[in-house]
Design an enzyme around this catalytic site. Structure first.
Site, mmCIF file in Angstrom:
data_model
loop_
_atom_site.group_PDB
_atom_site.id
_atom_site.type_symbol
_atom_site.label_atom_id
_atom_site.label_comp_id
_atom_site.label_asym_id
_atom_site.label_seq_id
_atom_site.Cartn_x
_atom_site.Cartn_y
_atom_site.Cartn_z
ATOM 1 N N GLU A 113 -41.477 -21.624 52.327
ATOM 2 C CA GLU A 113 -41.877 -22.796 53.128
ATOM 3 C C GLU A 113 -41.260 -22.613 54.503
ATOM 4 O OE1 GLU A 113 -41.448 -26.783 51.604
ATOM 5 O OE2 GLU A 113 -41.787 -26.100 49.540
ATOM 6 N N GLU B 230 -36.905 -26.270 45.306
ATOM 7 C CA GLU B 230 -35.826 -27.012 45.985
ATOM 8 C C GLU B 230 -34.952 -27.807 45.009
ATOM 9 O OE1 GLU B 230 -37.360 -29.276 49.334
ATOM 10 O OE2 GLU B 230 -37.821 -27.441 50.424
HETATM 11 O O1 AHR Z 1 -43.876 -29.100 52.520
HETATM 12 C C1 AHR Z 1 -43.466 -30.413 52.307
HETATM 13 C C2 AHR Z 1 -42.269 -30.520 51.375
HETATM 14 O O2 AHR Z 1 -41.167 -29.955 52.018
HETATM 15 C C3 AHR Z 1 -42.343 -29.782 50.064
HETATM 16 O O3 AHR Z 1 -42.977 -30.499 49.056
HETATM 17 C C4 AHR Z 1 -40.897 -29.585 49.720
HETATM 18 O O4 AHR Z 1 -40.690 -28.444 48.920
HETATM 19 C C5 AHR Z 1 -40.214 -29.502 51.072
HETATM 20 O O5 AHR Z 1 -39.104 -30.306 51.125
#
Ligand code: AHR
Length: 505
Positions: free
Chosen positions: A293, A174
């Site tokens: 994610e 990210e």
């Molecule tokens: O999954 C929680 C967080 O969400 C992670 O660390 C990050 O990559 C995302 O913003």
């Protein structure tokens, strides 16, 4: 009861192979995912290395295939060397990403052994926040080079003679987000990702690399970020990431239940960008999409409750962070997001449910001899991961439509199928909150069928959750009638179901 929903599919139709990496998950050094989650040396079920065997049993039951590690935002400030060597010599550090104290008692060796025991392929992330090309290359050499160099021999001295053989690597996390340690512009990140990829490929040409895409679809830089990063990394990376979290606005459950449509659109926009810039892997294939994610996450609670509590206090070890309690509604949304991922299997190469234990997780634990238990969202994931094998086959759905404020009109019943030999599985999400629907499912000659459903349990409502004391939300048998090659069954409102069909030859 609404009017019947007619679903048809042709099991002989060609379709993309189900990428088994679609059923990945994610363990971050965050909150109680690692410490007090998978690892809890004082717990009665802990093994010699301190890992809880009751948690490991649930992880195996979940049936995930891949695990992304060690972050997440955490990785952007992480020094991998802190987590190797004798545990008593490992430094204690501040983890600025989550305002916590990192003891480094779990690192690459312990985690890789645990993942091995859990049957999970490790997907390792390198730090491109505070670090760069050299440290990523060092970690790769340490992990994957057989022997005879300072780094590979250090691994061997630390107890691992054979290389870890880690194939999948994330180039940072990210990096478009201003919250990220070492946040960068698309050009800055694109150049760094490209040079890191080049060096990593020199060291180990078998690696598969994931460039970081946008943190979410709403980022102001979404689109331009992907275009720029893909241009810089052309021919050097295999996948680009998509991160997607969905949250219920209690005044608009219909839109929340249609989150699958939003993910579908998001993936479609990234596919268009990949095609527009003609981004290709080193083998010449179009760059794949790694949804590394995804989940339901109550970010309002994170911003209003968890974040102020943790970020203004001391630097705790493994604080309780984003331990969302998942409802029946959340389970149906997670199930329908899986349907979307399967539907886009032609371009989605892998995906990771974020995260695995305690932190927005399907598995929760209590410390000090407490239990490990399954959240509602555990079930659609397990049931899909177990059965989605073979080819993905699209289905035709004719039935009620639901109008949503945020995602337009969607089918009340969303569905997808997979076929492996003479066994078909149909996965269905019923997004109506009001009424049951009769399903008529036609897929040719059928020998037999059986189904399970996840829905509101007796005495519960759509906000019912599981807890350490009881797991009322669990799969139940769903009666199916088969006549003249048509399957008939009733889907209750707010439900997710899996139908297994033995096809007749
Ligand atoms: O999954 C929680 C967080 O969400 C992670 O660390 C990050 O990559 C995302 O913003």
């Amino acid at each position: 009861m609404t009017s019947p929903t007619r679903i048809s599919l042709d099991p002989r139709q060609p379709g993309p192979e189900v990428p088994r990496r679609l059923f990945g998950t994610f363990v971050e050094h965050m909150g109680r995912c690692v410490y007090d989650g998978i690892h809890s040396p004082g717990h009665a079920s802990a093994d010699a290395a301190g890992f809880r065997s009751d948690v490991l049993a649930l992880v195996r039951e979940l049936g995930a295939t891949v695990v992304r590690y060690p972050g997440g935002n955490f990785v952007s400030g992480y020094r991998w060397e802190d987590g190797v060597g004798p545990r008593e010599d490992r430094p204690v550090r501040l983890d600025a990403a989550w305002h916590s104290t990192e003891t480094n008692q779990v690192g690459l060796h312990e985690f890789a052994d645990w993942a091995d025991a859990a049957g999970l392929e490790v997907m390792e992330a390198v730090n491109l926040g505070t670090r760069g090309v050299a440290e990523a290359a060092d970690l790769l050499e340490y992990a994957n080079h057989p022997s005879g160099t300072a780094l590979s021999d250090r691994r061997r001295a630390n107890g691992r003679d054979e290389p870890f053989g880690i194939r999948l690597w994330c180039l940072g996390n990210e990096m478009d987000g201003p919250w990220q340690i070492g946040h960068k512009t698309a050009d800055e990140y694109g150049r760094l990702a490209a040079e890191t990829a080049r060096m990593m490929r020199f060291i180990d040409p078998t690696v598969e690399l994931v460039a970081a895409g946008s943190s979410n679809h709403e980022m102001p830089t979404f689109g331009e970020w992907e275009r720029t990063v893909l241009r810089h990394t052309a021919g050097l990376v295999d996948h680009i990431s998509v991160h997607a979290y969905y949250e219920e606005d209690p005044t608009d459950p219909a839109s929340f239940l249609a989150s699958g449509a939003a993910l579908d659109r998001y993936i479609g926009e990234v596919v268009d960008i990949i095609d527009e810039v003609d981004a290709r892997t080193p083998d010449g294939a179009p760059v794949g999409i790694s949804v590394d994610e995804w989940n339901v996450w109550n970010q309002t609670r994170w911003n209003e409750v968890d974040k102020p509590r943790v970020f203004t206090g001391d630097w705790p070890i493994a604080p309780r962070l984003i331990e969302d309690d998942y409802t029946v509604t959340d389970a149906v949304v997670v199930g329908s997001l899986l349907i979307t991922l399967l539907r886009r299997a032609d371009r989605v190469s892998m995906a990771n449910l974020a995260q695995l234990v305690n932190v927005i997780a399907p598995i929760r634990t209590e410390p000090d001899g407490g239990p490990a238990w399954r959240q509602t969202t555990f079930h659609p994931f397990r049931l899909t991961a177990e059965a989605a094998i073979g080819r993905v086959i699209p289905v035709d759905v004719r039935g009620e439509r639901i109008s949503t404020a945020r995602h337009g009109e969607v089918d009340a019943v969303d569905a997808i199928a997979t076929v492996d030999g003479d066994v078909a599985h149909v996965f269905l999400a019923h997004r109506s909150l009001d009424a049951a629907t009769e399903i008529e499912l036609g897929l040719g000659a059928v020998a037999s069928a059986e189904a399970v459903v996840i829905t509101i349990p007796e005495g519960g409502d759509r906000t019912t959750t599981n807890s350490a004391d009881a797991e009322p939300v669990a799969p139940a048998d769903l009666p199916v009638e088969v006549a003249d090659g048509i399957l008939r069954f009733t889907l209750p409102p707010l439900a997710w179901a899996r139908v297994r069909v033995q096809l007749a030859s």
